[in-house]
Motif scaffolding. Structure first.
Motif, PDB file in Angstrom:
ATOM      1  N   SER A   5      23.627 -81.387  34.247  1.00 29.02           N
ATOM      2  CA  SER A   5      24.229 -80.351  33.345  1.00 29.02           C
ATOM      3  C   SER A   5      25.634 -80.255  33.909  1.00 29.02           C
ATOM      4  CB  SER A   5      23.492 -78.850  33.457  1.00 29.02           C
ATOM      5  OG  SER A   5      23.513 -78.483  34.696  1.00 29.02           O
ATOM      6  N   LEU A   6      26.307 -79.816  32.992  1.00 26.95           N
ATOM      7  CA  LEU A   6      27.883 -79.382  33.217  1.00 26.95           C
ATOM      8  C   LEU A   6      27.749 -78.074  34.133  1.00 26.95           C
ATOM      9  CD1 LEU A   6      30.994 -79.844  32.696  1.00 26.95           C
ATOM     10  CD2 LEU A   6      30.702 -78.282  30.776  1.00 26.95           C
ATOM     11  N   ASP A   7      28.354 -78.535  35.429  1.00 29.38           N
ATOM     12  CA  ASP A   7      28.443 -77.393  36.354  1.00 29.38           C
ATOM     13  C   ASP A   7      29.673 -77.201  36.976  1.00 29.38           C
ATOM     14  OD1 ASP A   7      27.603 -75.549  37.957  1.00 29.38           O
ATOM     15  OD2 ASP A   7      26.236 -76.764  39.479  1.00 29.38           O
ATOM     16  N   LEU A   8      30.593 -76.498  35.948  1.00 26.17           N
ATOM     17  CA  LEU A   8      32.028 -76.388  36.839  1.00 26.17           C
ATOM     18  C   LEU A   8      32.208 -74.968  37.025  1.00 26.17           C
ATOM     19  CD1 LEU A   8      33.847 -77.873  33.480  1.00 26.17           C
ATOM     20  CD2 LEU A   8      33.576 -78.966  36.050  1.00 26.17           C
ATOM     21  N   PRO A   9      32.839 -74.546  38.269  1.00 28.67           N
ATOM     22  CA  PRO A   9      33.222 -73.227  38.786  1.00 28.67           C
ATOM     23  C   PRO A   9      33.781 -72.396  37.850  1.00 28.67           C
ATOM     24  CG  PRO A   9      34.509 -74.846  39.795  1.00 28.67           C
ATOM     25  CD  PRO A   9      33.907 -75.618  38.855  1.00 28.67           C
ATOM     26  N   GLY A  10      33.348 -71.934  36.909  1.00 27.19           N
ATOM     27  CA  GLY A  10      33.558 -70.420  36.108  1.00 27.19           C
ATOM     28  C   GLY A  10      34.416 -70.961  35.310  1.00 27.19           C
ATOM     29  N   PRO A  11      34.410 -72.063  34.365  1.00 29.31           N
ATOM     30  CA  PRO A  11      35.356 -71.996  33.374  1.00 29.31           C
ATOM     31  C   PRO A  11      35.490 -70.845  32.320  1.00 29.31           C
ATOM     32  CG  PRO A  11      33.299 -73.499  32.804  1.00 29.31           C
ATOM     33  CD  PRO A  11      33.346 -72.712  34.242  1.00 29.31           C
ATOM     34  N   ASP A  12      36.471 -70.520  31.511  1.00 30.36           N
ATOM     35  CA  ASP A  12      36.361 -69.708  30.698  1.00 30.36           C
ATOM     36  C   ASP A  12      36.184 -70.313  29.164  1.00 30.36           C
ATOM     37  OD1 ASP A  12      37.063 -67.514  28.781  1.00 30.36           O
ATOM     38  OD2 ASP A  12      38.713 -66.891  29.966  1.00 30.36           O
ATOM     39  N   ILE A  13      35.148 -70.373  28.763  1.00 26.19           N
ATOM     40  CA  ILE A  13      34.502 -71.095  27.536  1.00 26.19           C
ATOM     41  C   ILE A  13      35.483 -70.433  26.372  1.00 26.19           C
ATOM     42  CG2 ILE A  13      32.682 -71.705  26.212  1.00 26.19           C
ATOM     43  CD1 ILE A  13      32.844 -73.149  28.877  1.00 26.19           C
ATOM     44  N   ALA A  14      35.211 -69.035  26.317  1.00 32.32           N
ATOM     45  CA  ALA A  14      36.063 -68.412  25.215  1.00 32.32           C
ATOM     46  C   ALA A  14      37.367 -68.987  25.053  1.00 32.32           C
ATOM     47  CB  ALA A  14      35.894 -67.041  25.409  1.00 32.32           C
ATOM     48  N   TYR A  15      38.292 -68.909  26.263  1.00 34.66           N
ATOM     49  CA  TYR A  15      39.415 -69.393  26.244  1.00 34.66           C
ATOM     50  C   TYR A  15      39.691 -70.661  25.954  1.00 34.66           C
ATOM     51  CZ  TYR A  15      44.161 -69.867  28.086  1.00 34.66           C
ATOM     52  OH  TYR A  15      45.343 -70.014  28.309  1.00 34.66           O
ATOM     53  N   LEU A  16      38.828 -71.589  26.376  1.00 34.75           N
ATOM     54  CA  LEU A  16      38.835 -72.958  25.827  1.00 34.75           C
ATOM     55  C   LEU A  16      38.789 -73.097  24.303  1.00 34.75           C
ATOM     56  CD1 LEU A  16      37.161 -74.758  28.852  1.00 34.75           C
ATOM     57  CD2 LEU A  16      39.787 -74.747  28.200  1.00 34.75           C
ATOM     58  N   ARG A  18      39.386 -70.844  22.029  1.00 37.20           N
ATOM     59  CA  ARG A  18      40.313 -70.327  21.224  1.00 37.20           C
ATOM     60  C   ARG A  18      41.447 -71.305  21.363  1.00 37.20           C
ATOM     61  NH1 ARG A  18      39.139 -65.724  24.550  1.00 37.20           N
ATOM     62  NH2 ARG A  18      37.709 -64.354  23.087  1.00 37.20           N
ATOM     63  N   GLY A  19      41.776 -72.102  22.328  1.00 34.81           N
ATOM     64  CA  GLY A  19      42.435 -73.118  22.439  1.00 34.81           C
ATOM     65  C   GLY A  19      42.614 -74.425  21.392  1.00 34.81           C
ATOM     66  N   PHE A  20      41.158 -74.344  20.757  1.00 28.12           N
ATOM     67  CA  PHE A  20      41.128 -75.465  19.699  1.00 28.12           C
ATOM     68  C   PHE A  20      40.841 -74.479  18.347  1.00 28.12           C
ATOM     69  CE2 PHE A  20      39.597 -77.726  23.627  1.00 28.12           C
ATOM     70  CZ  PHE A  20      39.937 -79.137  23.218  1.00 28.12           C
ATOM     71  N   ALA A  21      41.533 -73.493  18.334  1.00 27.78           N
ATOM     72  CA  ALA A  21      41.584 -72.769  17.167  1.00 27.78           C
ATOM     73  C   ALA A  21      40.183 -72.123  16.532  1.00 27.78           C
ATOM     74  CB  ALA A  21      42.251 -73.661  15.977  1.00 27.78           C
ATOM     75  N   PRO A  46      35.196 -71.997  12.641  1.00 26.38           N
ATOM     76  CA  PRO A  46      34.291 -72.145  13.695  1.00 26.38           C
ATOM     77  C   PRO A  46      34.389 -70.931  14.852  1.00 26.38           C
ATOM     78  CG  PRO A  46      35.435 -73.967  13.502  1.00 26.38           C
ATOM     79  CD  PRO A  46      36.142 -73.034  12.626  1.00 26.38           C
ATOM     80  N   THR A  47      33.006 -70.794  15.203  1.00 27.65           N
ATOM     81  CA  THR A  47      32.943 -69.407  16.248  1.00 27.65           C
ATOM     82  C   THR A  47      32.091 -69.921  17.676  1.00 27.65           C
ATOM     83  OG1 THR A  47      33.312 -67.981  14.310  1.00 27.65           O
ATOM     84  CG2 THR A  47      32.158 -67.030  16.438  1.00 27.65           C
ATOM     85  N   VAL A  48      32.666 -69.788  18.461  1.00 24.17           N
ATOM     86  CA  VAL A  48      31.784 -70.041  20.032  1.00 24.17           C
ATOM     87  C   VAL A  48      31.237 -68.722  20.246  1.00 24.17           C
ATOM     88  CG1 VAL A  48      31.910 -70.915  22.313  1.00 24.17           C
ATOM     89  CG2 VAL A  48      33.217 -72.119  20.309  1.00 24.17           C
TER      90      VAL A  48
END
Length: 60
Positions: A5-16, A18-21, A46-48
């Motif tokens: 699985s993708l195991d990154l230390p604390g990425p801000d998924i919501a912020y990312l 929003r960066g993709f509109a 689109p909504t995450v």
């Protein structure tokens, strides 16, 4: 080959997102998930919906 699985230390998924509109929301409980899911279906873009999960053993 092992599937990991993708195991990154604390990425801000919501912020990312929003960066993709995209709209993005963080939810904290079941009521939030239900409310935000319905809102996402009605949104005109689109909504995450970011749902926190606990680490566990991979089932694959």
């Amino acid at each position: 080959m092992t599937c990991r699985s993708l195991d990154l230390p604390g990425p801000d998924i919501a912020y990312l997102a929003r960066g993709f509109a995209c709209n993005a929301v963080d939810v904290k409980d079941v009521e939030d998930v239900e409310r935000e899911f319905v809102a996402a279906l009605r949104a005109d873009m689109p909504t995450v919906v970011v749902v926190p999960t606990a680490a566990g053993k991979a089932m694959l």
